[in-house]
Design a protein around this motif. Structure first.
Motif, PDB file in Angstrom:
ATOM      1  N   UNK A   1       0.838  -1.195   0.000  1.00  0.00           N
ATOM      2  CA  UNK A   1       0.000   0.000   0.000  1.00  0.00           C
ATOM      3  C   UNK A   1       0.871   1.243   0.000  1.00  0.00           C
ATOM      4  N   UNK A   2       0.566   2.165  -0.909  1.00  0.00           N
ATOM      5  CA  UNK A   2       1.277   3.439  -1.005  1.00  0.00           C
ATOM      6  C   UNK A   2       0.493   4.574  -0.351  1.00  0.00           C
ATOM      7  N   UNK A   3      -0.820   4.517  -0.442  1.00  0.00           N
ATOM      8  CA  UNK A   3      -1.684   5.541   0.149  1.00  0.00           C
ATOM      9  C   UNK A   3      -2.932   4.849   0.667  1.00  0.00           C
ATOM     10  N   UNK A   4      -3.388   5.248   1.862  1.00  0.00           N
ATOM     11  CA  UNK A   4      -4.532   4.589   2.468  1.00  0.00           C
ATOM     12  C   UNK A   4      -5.477   5.627   3.060  1.00  0.00           C
ATOM     13  N   UNK A   5      -6.749   5.555   2.647  1.00  0.00           N
ATOM     14  CA  UNK A   5      -7.765   6.498   3.098  1.00  0.00           C
ATOM     15  C   UNK A   5      -8.974   5.706   3.602  1.00  0.00           C
ATOM     16  N   UNK A   6      -9.379   5.951   4.861  1.00  0.00           N
ATOM     17  CA  UNK A   6     -10.619   5.342   5.350  1.00  0.00           C
ATOM     18  C   UNK A   6     -11.768   6.227   4.892  1.00  0.00           C
ATOM     19  N   UNK A   7     -12.721   5.630   4.185  1.00  0.00           N
ATOM     20  CA  UNK A   7     -13.828   6.405   3.611  1.00  0.00           C
ATOM     21  C   UNK A   7     -15.168   6.146   4.291  1.00  0.00           C
ATOM     22  N   UNK A   8     -15.249   5.127   5.145  1.00  0.00           N
ATOM     23  CA  UNK A   8     -16.523   4.849   5.823  1.00  0.00           C
ATOM     24  C   UNK A   8     -16.283   4.090   7.118  1.00  0.00           C
ATOM     25  N   UNK A   9     -17.124   4.398   8.107  1.00  0.00           N
ATOM     26  CA  UNK A   9     -17.206   3.655   9.363  1.00  0.00           C
ATOM     27  C   UNK A   9     -18.679   3.335   9.523  1.00  0.00           C
ATOM     28  N   UNK A  10     -19.011   2.045   9.477  1.00  0.00           N
ATOM     29  CA  UNK A  10     -20.417   1.626   9.469  1.00  0.00           C
ATOM     30  C   UNK A  10     -21.121   2.379   8.335  1.00  0.00           C
ATOM     31  N   UNK A  11     -22.170   3.171   8.635  1.00  0.00           N
ATOM     32  CA  UNK A  11     -22.874   3.896   7.571  1.00  0.00           C
ATOM     33  C   UNK A  11     -22.406   5.338   7.419  1.00  0.00           C
ATOM     34  N   UNK A  12     -21.416   5.733   8.199  1.00  0.00           N
ATOM     35  CA  UNK A  12     -20.895   7.103   8.119  1.00  0.00           C
ATOM     36  C   UNK A  12     -19.898   7.200   6.974  1.00  0.00           C
ATOM     37  N   UNK A  13     -19.998   8.288   6.197  1.00  0.00           N
ATOM     38  CA  UNK A  13     -19.190   8.454   4.988  1.00  0.00           C
ATOM     39  C   UNK A  13     -18.304   9.694   5.072  1.00  0.00           C
ATOM     40  N   UNK A  14     -17.174   9.649   4.408  1.00  0.00           N
ATOM     41  CA  UNK A  14     -16.234  10.767   4.344  1.00  0.00           C
ATOM     42  C   UNK A  14     -16.680  11.849   3.377  1.00  0.00           C
ATOM     43  N   UNK A  15     -17.594  11.552   2.520  1.00  0.00           N
ATOM     44  CA  UNK A  15     -17.932  12.282   1.295  1.00  0.00           C
ATOM     45  C   UNK A  15     -17.843  13.800   1.296  1.00  0.00           C
ATOM     46  N   UNK A  16     -18.348  14.501   2.299  1.00  0.00           N
ATOM     47  CA  UNK A  16     -18.432  15.961   2.188  1.00  0.00           C
ATOM     48  C   UNK A  16     -17.358  16.721   2.968  1.00  0.00           C
TER      49      UNK A  16
END
Length: 192
Positions: A156-171
């Motif tokens: 892995x070169x870059x790692x981003x967590x985008x969701x926890x359960x139903x919570x999203x990073x989106x905005x």
């Protein structure tokens, strides 16, 4: 007094705690979040980015952090080279890392996501391509995604967590935080 629930987009090279106990100078959550008495639900390594949930609700913190509850966390991993079908199948079944067999994961190839640039950028090698994977886990061992992709030959070169359960990073953008919306809070209510 009602509980607080915050979403935060942790930037690269920021510690997921409010103090820095290491001899290396690094930013911490204190540099971004001026809300007292909230604590992170789980951690992200300093070299990982993405979604963090912070709260002063200890019961929720426990329910989301304890692996026995099998809550999902979704990551986007930029890996070195192009993963083979065999490597992806291994990740889906679970791999052995540090004498531990990971639970099965949901793993899919991902088109390059539209993300803010990382500072500093990942190392670039002109003759080695990179690819993106979306990996959803129901556990969270230390550096697990990085160890899993390395175990199948695609570091892995870059790692981003985008969701926890139903919570999203989106905005959110790196370094931004906000309170959960009523709808997001309702999506967590079944946990406590």
């Amino acid at each position: 007094m009602p509980y607080r629930y915050l979403l935060f987009y942790k930037p690269y090279n920021v510690l997921s705690q409010f103090t820095n106990d290491s001899p290396v100078e690094r930013l911490t959550l204190r540099d971004y979040i001026p809300v007292p008495n909230v604590y992170p639900v789980g951690r992200l390594d300093h070299d990982s980015e993405g979604l963090m949930l912070l709260t002063d609700n200890g019961q929720l913190q426990h329910r989301l952090s304890d692996p026995k509850f099998h809550h999902t966390k979704t990551y986007w991993a930029q890996v070195e080279n192009i993963p083979t079908d065999e490597a992806i199948a291994q990740l889906r079944k679970g791999v052995t890392i540090q004498n531990y067999r990971t639970r099965p994961a949901i793993v899919d190839r991902l088109d390059e996501p539209d993300l803010p640039p990382r500072d500093p950028p990942i190392r670039f090698r002109q003759n080695i391509p990179t690819a993106w994977l979306q990996i959803t886990l129901t556990e969270g061992k230390n550096r697990q995604v990085r160890r899993m992709t390395a175990a199948v030959g695609f570091p892995t070169l870059r790692l981003i967590r985008v969701a926890i359960a139903k919570l999203q990073l989106s905005d959110l953008s790196p370094g931004e935080w906000r309170d959960l919306t009523d709808e997001e809070l309702r999506s967590l209510k079944h946990l406590f």
